[in-house]
Write a protein that holds these residues in place. Structure first.
Motif, mmCIF file in Angstrom:
data_model
loop_
_atom_site.group_PDB
_atom_site.id
_atom_site.type_symbol
_atom_site.label_atom_id
_atom_site.label_comp_id
_atom_site.label_asym_id
_atom_site.label_seq_id
_atom_site.Cartn_x
_atom_site.Cartn_y
_atom_site.Cartn_z
ATOM 1 N N MET A 1 -61.117 80.689 -47.386
ATOM 2 C CA MET A 1 -61.620 79.793 -46.436
ATOM 3 C C MET A 1 -62.976 78.928 -46.920
ATOM 4 S SD MET A 1 -61.755 81.851 -43.052
ATOM 5 C CE MET A 1 -62.192 80.382 -42.100
ATOM 6 N N ILE A 2 -63.059 77.856 -46.561
ATOM 7 C CA ILE A 2 -64.346 77.051 -47.180
ATOM 8 C C ILE A 2 -65.568 77.494 -46.864
ATOM 9 C CG2 ILE A 2 -65.552 74.576 -46.686
ATOM 10 C CD1 ILE A 2 -62.537 73.519 -45.884
ATOM 11 N N LEU A 3 -65.857 78.254 -45.340
ATOM 12 C CA LEU A 3 -66.741 79.086 -45.208
ATOM 13 C C LEU A 3 -66.476 80.583 -44.576
ATOM 14 C CD1 LEU A 3 -68.629 76.116 -42.900
ATOM 15 C CD2 LEU A 3 -69.135 77.090 -45.408
ATOM 16 N N SER A 4 -67.007 81.440 -45.036
ATOM 17 C CA SER A 4 -66.997 82.649 -44.346
ATOM 18 C C SER A 4 -67.128 82.800 -43.004
ATOM 19 C CB SER A 4 -67.943 83.658 -45.037
ATOM 20 O OG SER A 4 -69.196 83.479 -44.709
ATOM 21 N N LYS A 5 -66.559 83.942 -42.264
ATOM 22 C CA LYS A 5 -66.832 83.946 -40.881
ATOM 23 C C LYS A 5 -68.335 83.923 -40.434
ATOM 24 C CE LYS A 5 -65.480 86.800 -36.925
ATOM 25 N NZ LYS A 5 -65.005 88.122 -36.466
ATOM 26 N N ASP A 6 -69.113 84.766 -41.218
ATOM 27 C CA ASP A 6 -70.522 85.084 -40.838
ATOM 28 C C ASP A 6 -71.146 83.467 -40.884
ATOM 29 O OD1 ASP A 6 -70.325 87.552 -40.496
ATOM 30 O OD2 ASP A 6 -71.056 87.857 -42.505
ATOM 31 N N GLU A 7 -70.778 82.570 -41.993
ATOM 32 C CA GLU A 7 -71.446 81.247 -42.052
ATOM 33 C C GLU A 7 -70.999 80.508 -40.815
ATOM 34 O OE1 GLU A 7 -72.050 79.588 -46.492
ATOM 35 O OE2 GLU A 7 -70.003 80.387 -46.087
ATOM 36 N N LEU A 9 -70.599 81.436 -37.817
ATOM 37 C CA LEU A 9 -71.205 82.034 -36.711
ATOM 38 C C LEU A 9 -72.840 81.615 -36.879
ATOM 39 C CD1 LEU A 9 -69.404 85.371 -36.094
ATOM 40 C CD2 LEU A 9 -68.999 83.346 -34.986
ATOM 41 N N ASN A 10 -73.155 81.640 -38.088
ATOM 42 C CA ASN A 10 -74.615 81.463 -38.050
ATOM 43 C C ASN A 10 -75.020 79.999 -37.944
ATOM 44 O OD1 ASN A 10 -75.473 84.232 -38.403
ATOM 45 N ND2 ASN A 10 -75.098 84.138 -40.831
ATOM 46 N N LEU A 11 -73.919 79.252 -38.499
ATOM 47 C CA LEU A 11 -74.193 77.843 -38.494
ATOM 48 C C LEU A 11 -74.271 77.034 -37.170
ATOM 49 C CD1 LEU A 11 -72.359 76.563 -41.776
ATOM 50 C CD2 LEU A 11 -74.890 76.361 -41.341
ATOM 51 N N TYR A 53 -76.222 70.659 -47.693
ATOM 52 C CA TYR A 53 -75.115 71.332 -47.707
ATOM 53 C C TYR A 53 -74.896 71.978 -46.319
ATOM 54 C CZ TYR A 53 -72.011 75.705 -48.080
ATOM 55 O OH TYR A 53 -71.368 76.632 -47.899
ATOM 56 N N GLN A 54 -76.133 72.600 -45.804
ATOM 57 C CA GLN A 54 -75.895 73.220 -44.675
ATOM 58 C C GLN A 54 -75.573 71.986 -43.452
ATOM 59 O OE1 GLN A 54 -79.779 74.954 -44.277
ATOM 60 N NE2 GLN A 54 -79.036 77.153 -44.770
ATOM 61 N N ASN A 55 -76.087 70.826 -43.508
ATOM 62 C CA ASN A 55 -75.673 69.926 -42.568
ATOM 63 C C ASN A 55 -74.444 69.365 -42.621
ATOM 64 O OD1 ASN A 55 -78.410 69.536 -41.311
ATOM 65 N ND2 ASN A 55 -79.076 68.500 -42.882
ATOM 66 N N LEU A 56 -73.808 69.355 -43.746
ATOM 67 C CA LEU A 56 -72.535 68.862 -43.852
ATOM 68 C C LEU A 56 -71.542 70.129 -43.371
ATOM 69 C CD1 LEU A 56 -72.223 67.679 -47.542
ATOM 70 C CD2 LEU A 56 -71.954 66.201 -45.499
ATOM 71 N N ALA A 57 -72.131 71.544 -43.656
ATOM 72 C CA ALA A 57 -71.167 72.431 -43.179
ATOM 73 C C ALA A 57 -71.201 72.647 -41.559
ATOM 74 C CB ALA A 57 -71.682 73.988 -43.849
ATOM 75 N N LYS A 58 -72.388 72.452 -41.153
ATOM 76 C CA LYS A 58 -72.488 72.529 -39.538
ATOM 77 C C LYS A 58 -71.498 71.235 -38.949
ATOM 78 C CE LYS A 58 -77.054 73.897 -39.100
ATOM 79 N NZ LYS A 58 -78.515 73.715 -38.781
ATOM 80 N N ALA A 59 -71.496 70.355 -39.739
ATOM 81 C CA ALA A 59 -70.713 68.947 -39.195
ATOM 82 C C ALA A 59 -69.341 69.593 -39.393
ATOM 83 C CB ALA A 59 -71.125 67.913 -40.109
ATOM 84 N N GLY A 60 -68.849 69.773 -40.376
ATOM 85 C CA GLY A 60 -67.398 70.218 -40.664
ATOM 86 C C GLY A 60 -66.978 71.215 -39.489
ATOM 87 N N VAL A 61 -67.807 72.508 -39.449
ATOM 88 C CA VAL A 61 -67.286 73.462 -38.237
ATOM 89 C C VAL A 61 -67.182 72.661 -36.972
ATOM 90 C CG1 VAL A 61 -68.061 75.531 -37.087
ATOM 91 C CG2 VAL A 61 -68.337 75.349 -39.781
ATOM 92 N N LEU A 62 -68.246 71.995 -36.394
ATOM 93 C CA LEU A 62 -68.291 71.308 -35.204
ATOM 94 C C LEU A 62 -67.132 70.501 -35.135
ATOM 95 C CD1 LEU A 62 -72.045 71.050 -34.815
ATOM 96 C CD2 LEU A 62 -70.674 72.393 -33.519
ATOM 97 N N TYR A 63 -66.713 69.544 -36.118
ATOM 98 C CA TYR A 63 -65.550 68.632 -35.882
ATOM 99 C C TYR A 63 -64.374 69.365 -35.925
ATOM 100 C CZ TYR A 63 -67.949 64.559 -37.299
ATOM 101 O OH TYR A 63 -69.062 63.435 -37.341
ATOM 102 N N ALA A 64 -64.152 70.685 -36.609
ATOM 103 C CA ALA A 64 -63.175 71.543 -36.478
ATOM 104 C C ALA A 64 -62.888 71.871 -35.032
ATOM 105 C CB ALA A 64 -63.162 72.655 -37.274
ATOM 106 N N PHE A 65 -63.975 72.280 -34.472
ATOM 107 C CA PHE A 65 -63.912 72.690 -32.936
ATOM 108 C C PHE A 65 -63.437 71.817 -32.078
ATOM 109 C CE2 PHE A 65 -66.946 76.317 -33.991
ATOM 110 C CZ PHE A 65 -66.225 77.284 -33.105
ATOM 111 N N VAL A 66 -63.875 70.476 -32.317
ATOM 112 C CA VAL A 66 -63.607 69.139 -31.429
ATOM 113 C C VAL A 66 -62.187 68.976 -31.410
ATOM 114 C CG1 VAL A 66 -63.810 66.842 -31.023
ATOM 115 C CG2 VAL A 66 -65.702 68.147 -31.300
#
Length: 289
Positions: A1-7, A9-11, A53-66
């Motif tokens: 995965m691009i990010l781990s499960k912990d990443e 949930l934390n993000l 990196y963290q801002n991009l990661a947060k954006a990517g996760v949230l877009y995936a949710f949407v």
């Protein structure tokens, strides 16, 4: 995965028991992040520029949710999105799911726009990040956003980039054989051209199905997220917006012609064009070349 499960949930600050398999993380990143910032650069930022990196990661996760809202709704009785009534849980109605999705989208847009602004301050990334290469050369995201609110939506900006590219191409064809590079070298003329393109794009965008004009600016229309009627401009208000910016575009086009006529020594190609009989044609809908 691009990010781990912990990443993940934390993000996103989701409950620890939330099932991250509900979202297609790869689709979120492949469709919304990596077309603008390649995966190689994204991975590099983890060690070089952690904040970006963290801002991009947060954006990517949230877009995936949407983008996976339809899938999440199917599982809504088992995971995360619940409505509490008298100490009992119940399926959240569709409008609550929509509002949650809009909240996620607003955050995703914010984190992506923030990351791109941060990258814009890094000289080495300014030439390697695809976002900057795909942007409209005369009007950046931040410049357009200053003129008319884009609500941090990069999608809205790139929809407008398509319009601005078409407007710019028509402008160049209609002023042939003049070189627009000569026009842009003159700062006054450059500002008139920028004003014309921005206002013409806003006028044309009123008829563009993928953009929604809100009371706070422009939003990008997602099929997963029908916008609330309370914030979408009425047909009457939209017509007023269209007419206002068409008139502004006409104003800047007039200024361009007047400036060229008054400075024919600086633009001999235009003087020759004038002698060949080129004129402004005024019609009901605006000015035409």
């Amino acid at each position: 995965m691009i990010l781990s499960k912990d990443e993940i949930l934390n993000l996103t600050r989701l409950p620890k028991n939330f099932d991250s398999n509900l979202i297609d993380l790869d689709y979120g990143f492949q469709s919304k992040i990596f077309p603008l910032v390649s995966q190689n650069i994204f991975d590099e930022l983890k060690t070089e520029k952690l904040s970006i990196y963290q801002n991009l990661a947060k954006a990517g996760v949230l877009y995936a949710f949407v983008l996976d809202i339809p899938k999440i709704k199917v599982h809504i009785s088992n995971y995360g999105i619940n409505q509490f009534e008298q100490n009992k849980t119940a399926k959240a109605p569709w409008w609550d799911v929509r509002d949650l999705g809009l909240s996620w989208l607003k955050k995703a847009d914010f984190f992506l726009a923030t990351a791109l602004k941060q990258l814009g301050t890094e000289a080495n990334y300014k030439t390697t990040v695809d976002f900057f290469n795909k942007s409209f050369p005369l009007i950046s995201f931040e410049e357009f956003d200053t003129y008319y609110g884009l609500n941090n939506s990069i999608d809205s900006y790139f929809t407008l980039v398509q319009l601005m590219n078409s407007i710019w191409e028509d402008f160049q064809r209609n002023f042939a054989p003049c070189s627009v590079d000569d026009f842009l070298a003159d700062e006054t003329l450059k500002q008139y051209i920028r004003g014309y393109i921005i206002n013409r794009a806003l006028s044309d965008a009123a008829d563009y199905g993928s953009l929604v004009f809100l009371t706070t600016g422009i939003a990008y229309q997602y099929e997963e997220l029908p916008w609330q009627k309370s914030v979408v401009l009425s047909v009457r208000a939209l017509n007023s917006i269209r007419a206002k910016y068409r008139n502004e575009a006409d104003y800047f086009l007039k200024r361009i012609f007047v400036y060229l006529q008054n400075n024919q020594v600086l633009f001999p190609c235009y003087a020759q064009r004038e002698n060949n009989g080129a004129k402004i044609i005024k019609k009901k809908g605006g000015l035409f070349l």
